[in-house]
Each structure stands twice: as C-alpha cells, then as structure tokens.
Design a protein around this motif. Structure first.
Motif, mmCIF file in Angstrom:
data_model
loop_
_atom_site.group_PDB
_atom_site.id
_atom_site.type_symbol
_atom_site.label_atom_id
_atom_site.label_comp_id
_atom_site.label_asym_id
_atom_site.label_seq_id
_atom_site.Cartn_x
_atom_site.Cartn_y
_atom_site.Cartn_z
ATOM 1 N N ARG A 71 0.831 -1.221 0.000
ATOM 2 C CA ARG A 71 0.000 0.000 0.000
ATOM 3 C C ARG A 71 0.859 1.262 0.000
ATOM 4 N NH1 ARG A 71 -1.578 -0.221 6.271
ATOM 5 N NH2 ARG A 71 0.337 0.781 6.871
ATOM 6 N N ASP A 72 1.983 1.244 0.724
ATOM 7 C CA ASP A 72 2.856 2.420 0.764
ATOM 8 C C ASP A 72 3.584 2.619 -0.559
ATOM 9 O OD1 ASP A 72 2.037 2.807 3.410
ATOM 10 O OD2 ASP A 72 3.719 1.646 4.214
ATOM 11 N N ALA A 73 4.054 1.526 -1.129
ATOM 12 C CA ALA A 73 4.726 1.607 -2.424
ATOM 13 C C ALA A 73 3.747 2.066 -3.504
ATOM 14 C CB ALA A 73 5.338 0.256 -2.792
ATOM 15 N N PHE A 74 2.515 1.585 -3.431
ATOM 16 C CA PHE A 74 1.503 1.990 -4.400
ATOM 17 C C PHE A 74 1.173 3.469 -4.246
ATOM 18 C CE2 PHE A 74 -3.147 2.174 -5.581
ATOM 19 C CZ PHE A 74 -2.924 2.178 -6.948
ATOM 20 N N GLY A 117 2.263 -14.674 -6.296
ATOM 21 C CA GLY A 117 1.209 -15.192 -7.151
ATOM 22 C C GLY A 117 -0.034 -14.316 -7.143
ATOM 23 N N HIS A 118 -0.265 -13.640 -6.029
ATOM 24 C CA HIS A 118 -1.401 -12.734 -5.929
ATOM 25 C C HIS A 118 -1.229 -11.536 -6.872
ATOM 26 C CE1 HIS A 118 -4.753 -10.527 -4.184
ATOM 27 N NE2 HIS A 118 -3.950 -9.498 -4.009
ATOM 28 N N PHE A 119 0.015 -11.152 -7.103
ATOM 29 C CA PHE A 119 0.330 -9.979 -7.920
ATOM 30 C C PHE A 119 0.904 -10.384 -9.283
ATOM 31 C CE2 PHE A 119 0.810 -8.763 -3.437
ATOM 32 C CZ PHE A 119 -0.082 -7.707 -3.365
ATOM 33 N N GLU A 120 0.467 -11.499 -9.783
ATOM 34 C CA GLU A 120 1.036 -12.064 -11.000
ATOM 35 C C GLU A 120 1.039 -11.077 -12.173
ATOM 36 O OE1 GLU A 120 0.464 -15.970 -13.869
ATOM 37 O OE2 GLU A 120 -0.582 -15.883 -11.959
ATOM 38 N N GLU A 121 -0.089 -10.437 -12.445
ATOM 39 C CA GLU A 121 -0.159 -9.524 -13.592
ATOM 40 C C GLU A 121 0.735 -8.298 -13.425
ATOM 41 O OE1 GLU A 121 -4.601 -9.662 -13.540
ATOM 42 O OE2 GLU A 121 -4.301 -9.564 -15.735
ATOM 43 N N PRO A 122 0.635 -7.568 -12.299
ATOM 44 C CA PRO A 122 1.508 -6.400 -12.159
ATOM 45 C C PRO A 122 2.997 -6.757 -12.214
ATOM 46 C CG PRO A 122 -0.209 -6.348 -10.489
ATOM 47 C CD PRO A 122 -0.308 -7.665 -11.191
ATOM 48 N N LEU A 123 3.354 -7.879 -11.600
ATOM 49 C CA LEU A 123 4.761 -8.295 -11.638
ATOM 50 C C LEU A 123 5.191 -8.627 -13.063
ATOM 51 C CD1 LEU A 123 4.972 -10.425 -8.366
ATOM 52 C CD2 LEU A 123 6.016 -8.181 -8.796
ATOM 53 N N LYS A 155 -1.529 0.702 -16.017
ATOM 54 C CA LYS A 155 -2.123 -0.638 -15.926
ATOM 55 C C LYS A 155 -2.108 -1.130 -14.478
ATOM 56 C CE LYS A 155 0.291 -2.734 -19.186
ATOM 57 N NZ LYS A 155 0.783 -3.743 -20.163
ATOM 58 N N ILE A 156 -0.997 -0.871 -13.790
ATOM 59 C CA ILE A 156 -0.901 -1.304 -12.394
ATOM 60 C C ILE A 156 -1.895 -0.519 -11.546
ATOM 61 C CG2 ILE A 156 0.590 -1.294 -10.347
ATOM 62 C CD1 ILE A 156 2.889 -2.107 -12.245
ATOM 63 N N ASN A 157 -2.047 0.761 -11.818
ATOM 64 C CA ASN A 157 -3.012 1.568 -11.081
ATOM 65 C C ASN A 157 -4.426 1.002 -11.262
ATOM 66 O OD1 ASN A 157 -3.844 3.957 -9.524
ATOM 67 N ND2 ASN A 157 -4.818 4.559 -11.444
ATOM 68 N N ALA A 158 -4.792 0.686 -12.487
ATOM 69 C CA ALA A 158 -6.121 0.128 -12.746
ATOM 70 C C ALA A 158 -6.291 -1.224 -12.050
ATOM 71 C CB ALA A 158 -6.349 -0.010 -14.253
ATOM 72 N N TRP A 159 -5.258 -2.074 -12.085
ATOM 73 C CA TRP A 159 -5.317 -3.380 -11.436
ATOM 74 C C TRP A 159 -5.499 -3.205 -9.925
ATOM 75 C CZ3 TRP A 159 -2.974 -6.249 -7.674
ATOM 76 C CH2 TRP A 159 -3.189 -7.630 -7.689
ATOM 77 N N GLN A 161 -6.779 -0.689 -8.340
ATOM 78 C CA GLN A 161 -8.108 -0.153 -8.033
ATOM 79 C C GLN A 161 -9.126 -1.291 -7.910
ATOM 80 O OE1 GLN A 161 -8.559 2.974 -7.142
ATOM 81 N NE2 GLN A 161 -6.460 3.488 -7.652
ATOM 82 N N GLY A 162 -8.897 -2.373 -8.612
ATOM 83 C CA GLY A 162 -9.758 -3.540 -8.509
ATOM 84 C C GLY A 162 -9.422 -4.437 -7.326
ATOM 85 N N HIS A 163 -8.372 -4.097 -6.586
ATOM 86 C CA HIS A 163 -7.946 -4.871 -5.417
ATOM 87 C C HIS A 163 -7.716 -3.914 -4.234
ATOM 88 C CE1 HIS A 163 -6.928 -7.428 -8.849
ATOM 89 N NE2 HIS A 163 -7.101 -8.441 -8.026
ATOM 90 N N PRO A 164 -8.779 -3.247 -3.767
ATOM 91 C CA PRO A 164 -8.594 -2.239 -2.718
ATOM 92 C C PRO A 164 -8.050 -2.811 -1.412
ATOM 93 C CG PRO A 164 -10.933 -2.664 -3.102
ATOM 94 C CD PRO A 164 -10.172 -3.381 -4.171
ATOM 95 N N GLU A 165 -8.233 -4.102 -1.160
ATOM 96 C CA GLU A 165 -7.692 -4.709 0.064
ATOM 97 C C GLU A 165 -6.169 -4.674 0.090
ATOM 98 O OE1 GLU A 165 -7.824 -7.957 -3.008
ATOM 99 O OE2 GLU A 165 -9.192 -6.365 -2.434
ATOM 100 N N ASP A 166 -5.538 -4.476 -1.067
ATOM 101 C CA ASP A 166 -4.080 -4.456 -1.129
ATOM 102 C C ASP A 166 -3.479 -3.087 -0.802
ATOM 103 O OD1 ASP A 166 -3.829 -7.144 -1.852
ATOM 104 O OD2 ASP A 166 -4.207 -6.669 -3.953
ATOM 105 N N TYR A 167 -4.303 -2.061 -0.794
ATOM 106 C CA TYR A 167 -3.707 -0.749 -0.536
ATOM 107 C C TYR A 167 -4.454 0.069 0.504
ATOM 108 C CZ TYR A 167 -7.201 1.173 -3.787
ATOM 109 O OH TYR A 167 -8.368 1.523 -4.418
#
Length: 168
Positions: A71-74, A117-123, A155-159, A161-167
């Motif tokens: 969340r801080d890095a984001f 694995g949870h962050f597969e797409e952004p990574l 793209k990472i920002n949009a991803w 936004q769909g995972h608010p529990e991560d930030y």
C-alpha cells in the motif's frame, strides 16, 4: 573456541583500560582553561585509540531496511500522477521517479504475505518493462520508453483499483 573468546575478552579489556587512561590524563592540550569557559568545568577532548588496537565489535548492528508495504509503495506510484514531463529537467526527474516507484512496488509485491502469485499480472508488466529497458536507466532510454513506463504505471493503477484490500 574458548581461546578465541579469551583473546577477544583480553582485547576488549585492553581497549577499555586504554580509553580510561587516556580520558583521565591531564595533559594541557586536552583541557579547556576555566577562564575560557567560566560556566563549565574542565572539558576533555575525545582521544582516539592507537592504530594497533582492534575495534570493539558493535552489538547493535543496524537492521536491514525493510521493504515497504504494497500500500505504501503503491501510494508513491500514485503520487507520480501529480507530475509529468512539463519541462526538460522535470521530465528526467519524473521518468526516473516512475521507474523507482515501480521498482519499489515490484519489491513489495514479491515479499507481501499474500505471495507474488497474488500480484502475477503487475509483476509480469514490470518484468516486461525491465526487459525492454534493459540495464539502461539513462534519461534518453527512459524518454524513448516513456509510453511503456507510464503505461505500465497506468495498468498497475487500474489493477490495484480492482484490489482495494491491497492498498487500504
């Protein structure tokens, strides 16, 4: 092993005793004259240990800096939306900052308790960006890949936004 401890203990004792003796010596160049500093007593300068003595090992080693939470890095990455390539000098700073923020987010996602694995797409997007940039983080290369750099951020920002529990 006991002989090593004995040598280390003797070395430490020697350093402590030498420090005490040096700090107690009253040579004229280590004291401040009372007339120069009437409100203070005698002040001694710190004496350095002779070069032949071993330094005392520190028991309070500095801890490794912790990787930021996702969340801080984001949040740092999102802050780049308030900046841009409005001027030549600012553009260099901006592109370098976006790359730095993506690097920090990459590190955070890899060590997050949810696992990479949870962050597969952004990574994967960050890995593709790194492959395209290579080892060249010069301004010329970042400027050449500006669209990819900001596109990866977007793209990472949009991803995220769909995972608010991560930030949150």
């Amino acid at each position: 092993m006991p002989a090593r401890r004995l040598r280390l203990g003797a070395s430490m004792l020697t350093v402590v005793l030498a420090s005490l003796l040096l700090s107690c010596s009253g040579s004229p160049d280590t004291a401040v004259n009372d007339s120069e500093s009437p409100s203070h007593g005698v002040v001694h300068k710190a004496a350095s240990a002779p070069a032949t003595e071993q330094p005392i090992p520190s028991s309070t080693a500095e801890p490794e800096p912790a990787v930021e939470k996702v969340r801080d890095a984001f949040a740092g990455l999102q802050a780049t939306y308030n900046d841009g390539c409005t001027t030549e000098g600012n553009c260099e700073y901006f592109l370098g900052r976006v790359l730095d923020e993506l690097t920090g987010l990459d590190e955070s996602m890899k060590v997050d308790p949810q696992g990479p694995g949870h962050f597969e797409e952004p990574l994967a997007w960050i890995a593709a960006l790194r492959a395209e940039l290579g080892d060249d983080s010069s301004f010329a290369n970042l400027k050449r890949h500006q669209g990819l750099l900001t596109g990866t951020r977007d793209k990472i920002n949009a991803w995220m936004q769909g995972h608010p529990e991560d930030y949150r």
